[in-house]
Design a protein around this motif. Structure first.
Motif, PDB file in Angstrom:
ATOM      1  N   MET A   1      76.168  19.688 -48.212  1.00  0.00           N
ATOM      2  CA  MET A   1      76.467  19.459 -46.811  1.00  0.00           C
ATOM      3  C   MET A   1      75.667  20.433 -45.964  1.00  0.00           C
ATOM      4  O   MET A   1      74.994  21.343 -46.471  1.00  0.00           O
ATOM      5  CB  MET A   1      77.959  19.585 -46.558  1.00  0.00           C
ATOM      6  CG  MET A   1      78.511  21.000 -46.603  1.00  0.00           C
ATOM      7  SD  MET A   1      80.252  21.042 -46.103  1.00  0.00           S
ATOM      8  CE  MET A   1      80.213  20.243 -44.494  1.00  0.00           C
ATOM      9  N   ASP A   2      75.751  20.244 -44.638  1.00  0.00           N
ATOM     10  CA  ASP A   2      75.005  21.088 -43.733  1.00  0.00           C
ATOM     11  C   ASP A   2      75.738  21.130 -42.384  1.00  0.00           C
ATOM     12  O   ASP A   2      76.472  20.193 -42.044  1.00  0.00           O
ATOM     13  CB  ASP A   2      73.583  20.549 -43.544  1.00  0.00           C
ATOM     14  CG  ASP A   2      72.730  21.458 -42.690  1.00  0.00           C
ATOM     15  OD1 ASP A   2      72.160  22.413 -43.247  1.00  0.00           O
ATOM     16  OD2 ASP A   2      72.644  21.242 -41.466  1.00  0.00           O
ATOM     17  N   VAL A 168      81.465  29.329 -57.638  1.00  0.00           N
ATOM     18  CA  VAL A 168      81.181  27.926 -57.923  1.00  0.00           C
ATOM     19  C   VAL A 168      80.187  27.378 -56.898  1.00  0.00           C
ATOM     20  O   VAL A 168      79.210  26.732 -57.251  1.00  0.00           O
ATOM     21  CB  VAL A 168      82.470  27.092 -57.906  1.00  0.00           C
ATOM     22  CG1 VAL A 168      82.161  25.622 -58.135  1.00  0.00           C
ATOM     23  CG2 VAL A 168      83.446  27.604 -58.949  1.00  0.00           C
ATOM     24  N   LEU A 169      80.445  27.653 -55.617  1.00  0.00           N
ATOM     25  CA  LEU A 169      79.569  27.220 -54.531  1.00  0.00           C
ATOM     26  C   LEU A 169      78.948  28.434 -53.859  1.00  0.00           C
ATOM     27  O   LEU A 169      79.554  29.507 -53.814  1.00  0.00           O
ATOM     28  CB  LEU A 169      80.356  26.414 -53.490  1.00  0.00           C
ATOM     29  CG  LEU A 169      81.089  25.166 -53.979  1.00  0.00           C
ATOM     30  CD1 LEU A 169      81.900  24.565 -52.843  1.00  0.00           C
ATOM     31  CD2 LEU A 169      80.098  24.142 -54.526  1.00  0.00           C
ATOM     32  N   ASP A 212      84.344  20.901 -52.245  1.00  0.00           N
ATOM     33  CA  ASP A 212      83.249  20.598 -53.160  1.00  0.00           C
ATOM     34  C   ASP A 212      81.877  20.935 -52.600  1.00  0.00           C
ATOM     35  O   ASP A 212      80.879  20.874 -53.319  1.00  0.00           O
ATOM     36  CB  ASP A 212      83.253  19.110 -53.529  1.00  0.00           C
ATOM     37  CG  ASP A 212      84.451  18.728 -54.377  1.00  0.00           C
ATOM     38  OD1 ASP A 212      84.864  19.549 -55.212  1.00  0.00           O
ATOM     39  OD2 ASP A 212      84.975  17.615 -54.198  1.00  0.00           O
ATOM     40  N   ALA A 213      81.792  21.243 -51.304  1.00  0.00           N
ATOM     41  CA  ALA A 213      80.507  21.536 -50.676  1.00  0.00           C
ATOM     42  C   ALA A 213      80.707  22.607 -49.622  1.00  0.00           C
ATOM     43  O   ALA A 213      81.795  22.751 -49.048  1.00  0.00           O
ATOM     44  CB  ALA A 213      79.913  20.281 -50.051  1.00  0.00           C
ATOM     45  N   LEU A 214      79.634  23.354 -49.340  1.00  0.00           N
ATOM     46  CA  LEU A 214      79.728  24.547 -48.500  1.00  0.00           C
ATOM     47  C   LEU A 214      78.441  24.696 -47.708  1.00  0.00           C
ATOM     48  O   LEU A 214      77.340  24.443 -48.216  1.00  0.00           O
ATOM     49  CB  LEU A 214      79.936  25.769 -49.402  1.00  0.00           C
ATOM     50  CG  LEU A 214      79.905  27.175 -48.815  1.00  0.00           C
ATOM     51  CD1 LEU A 214      81.134  27.408 -47.948  1.00  0.00           C
ATOM     52  CD2 LEU A 214      79.857  28.201 -49.940  1.00  0.00           C
ATOM     53  N   ALA A 215      78.550  25.128 -46.439  1.00  0.00           N
ATOM     54  CA  ALA A 215      77.362  25.365 -45.619  1.00  0.00           C
ATOM     55  C   ALA A 215      77.677  26.416 -44.572  1.00  0.00           C
ATOM     56  O   ALA A 215      78.839  26.646 -44.210  1.00  0.00           O
ATOM     57  CB  ALA A 215      76.891  24.080 -44.947  1.00  0.00           C
ATOM     58  N   VAL A 223      81.438  25.850 -43.006  1.00  0.00           N
ATOM     59  CA  VAL A 223      82.132  24.586 -43.193  1.00  0.00           C
ATOM     60  C   VAL A 223      82.220  24.269 -44.678  1.00  0.00           C
ATOM     61  O   VAL A 223      81.333  24.638 -45.457  1.00  0.00           O
ATOM     62  CB  VAL A 223      81.437  23.416 -42.459  1.00  0.00           C
ATOM     63  CG1 VAL A 223      81.594  23.539 -40.973  1.00  0.00           C
ATOM     64  CG2 VAL A 223      79.980  23.317 -42.850  1.00  0.00           C
ATOM     65  N   VAL A 224      83.305  23.613 -45.056  1.00  0.00           N
ATOM     66  CA  VAL A 224      83.465  23.103 -46.414  1.00  0.00           C
ATOM     67  C   VAL A 224      83.888  21.650 -46.323  1.00  0.00           C
ATOM     68  O   VAL A 224      84.486  21.211 -45.332  1.00  0.00           O
ATOM     69  CB  VAL A 224      84.514  23.899 -47.233  1.00  0.00           C
ATOM     70  CG1 VAL A 224      84.068  25.331 -47.428  1.00  0.00           C
ATOM     71  CG2 VAL A 224      85.880  23.838 -46.571  1.00  0.00           C
ATOM     72  N   ALA A 225      83.556  20.898 -47.362  1.00  0.00           N
ATOM     73  CA  ALA A 225      83.941  19.488 -47.421  1.00  0.00           C
ATOM     74  C   ALA A 225      84.487  19.179 -48.801  1.00  0.00           C
ATOM     75  O   ALA A 225      84.085  19.784 -49.802  1.00  0.00           O
ATOM     76  CB  ALA A 225      82.758  18.577 -47.106  1.00  0.00           C
TER      77      ALA A 225
END
Length: 246
Positions: A1-2, A168-169, A212-215, A223-225
């Motif tokens: 993600m971004d 993990v991320l 599951d995602a990080l930006a 932000v995380v998603a």
């Protein structure tokens, strides 16, 4: 993600294309490409992505690297067509230009491009979960089951970051950040950690569940998603706000 703080928009890779998530929670797909996006990274108005085609597309199972215009939604292949499915991608601006890196899901090898994704150097097979350049694309960090690794030669070799938590991320603030550059990561228990140098890490709280995602945005917000939606923090993880629910 971004995360793009200038437009207050988060971009999320999904199994049905790239989603644009606005500050008001509205969600829409960018363009018509609806394939399985396994890795993505943004530079300006261009998103680079990799993954698998949609069921109705006559394409190889591994699509290689594509570019997608945030403004027009137009997309086109760039390189590695039919060869690679990147499961994590990271991008940063170095003094010499853009640096892009990804993890080949089939081999576990790190691959790096410094010419706009036209050509790629194949590095070590490390089986990483997540990749991130530092702010200036000088160091490439990788999270693995054995711990955090770092490379200073575009993924040709990696060394362990012994004092880092088991992440993990991982993500980095961009080079144009209005705050002091930092790295952020989430560990196996969901805790968020930040670091100014990749060596010294500070735990700052829990990420929302099932992230599951990080930006990191240029304003320092994170932000995380995950399957529950997109969350944002402007105080480095002390409190989180729901941007959108899925």
């Amino acid at each position: 993600m971004d995360l793009d703080p200038l437009s207050d928009t988060a971009y999320v890779a999904t199994h049905e294309g790239v989603l644009s998530v606005a500050a008001d929670g509205s969600v829409e797909r960018i363009g018509q490409w609806a394939g399985d996006v396994m890795g993505m990274a943004r530079s300006g108005d261009t998103i680079y992505f990799s993954g698998h085609p949609a069921p109705d597309e006559n394409l190889p199972p591994n699509i290689g690297v594509y570019e997608l215009s945030v403004q027009s939604g137009e997309f086109a292949p760039i390189s590695l067509i039919g060869e690679v499915d990147f499961h994590s991608m990271t991008i940063a601006q170095s003094p010499d230009g853009m640096a892009l890196a990804g993890i080949d899901s089939a081999t576990g090898q790190v691959m790096v491009s410094r010419d706009g994704a036209q050509s790629w150097a194949v590095g070590m097979p490390i089986g990483a979960r997540s990749l991130s350049w530092d702010a200036n694309a000088a160091r490439l960090y990788a999270t693995t089951e054995q711990g955090l690794l770092v490379s200073t030669d575009d993924g040709m070799t990696f060394t362990a970051v012994d004092e880092a938590p088991l992440l993990v991320l991982i993500a980095s603030s961009p080079a144009d950040a209005s705050t002091e550059a930092f790295l952020v990561g989430t560990d196996v228990d969901g805790y968020v950690h930040t670091s100014p140098d990749g060596v010294t890490w500070t735990s700052i709280g829990l990420a929302p569940p099932l992230s599951d995602a990080l930006a990191v945005g240029s304003d320092g917000s994170i932000v995380v998603a995950g399957i529950e939606g997109v969350h944002r923090t402007e105080d480095r993880g002390a409190t989180w706000t729901v941007i959108a629910e899925f």
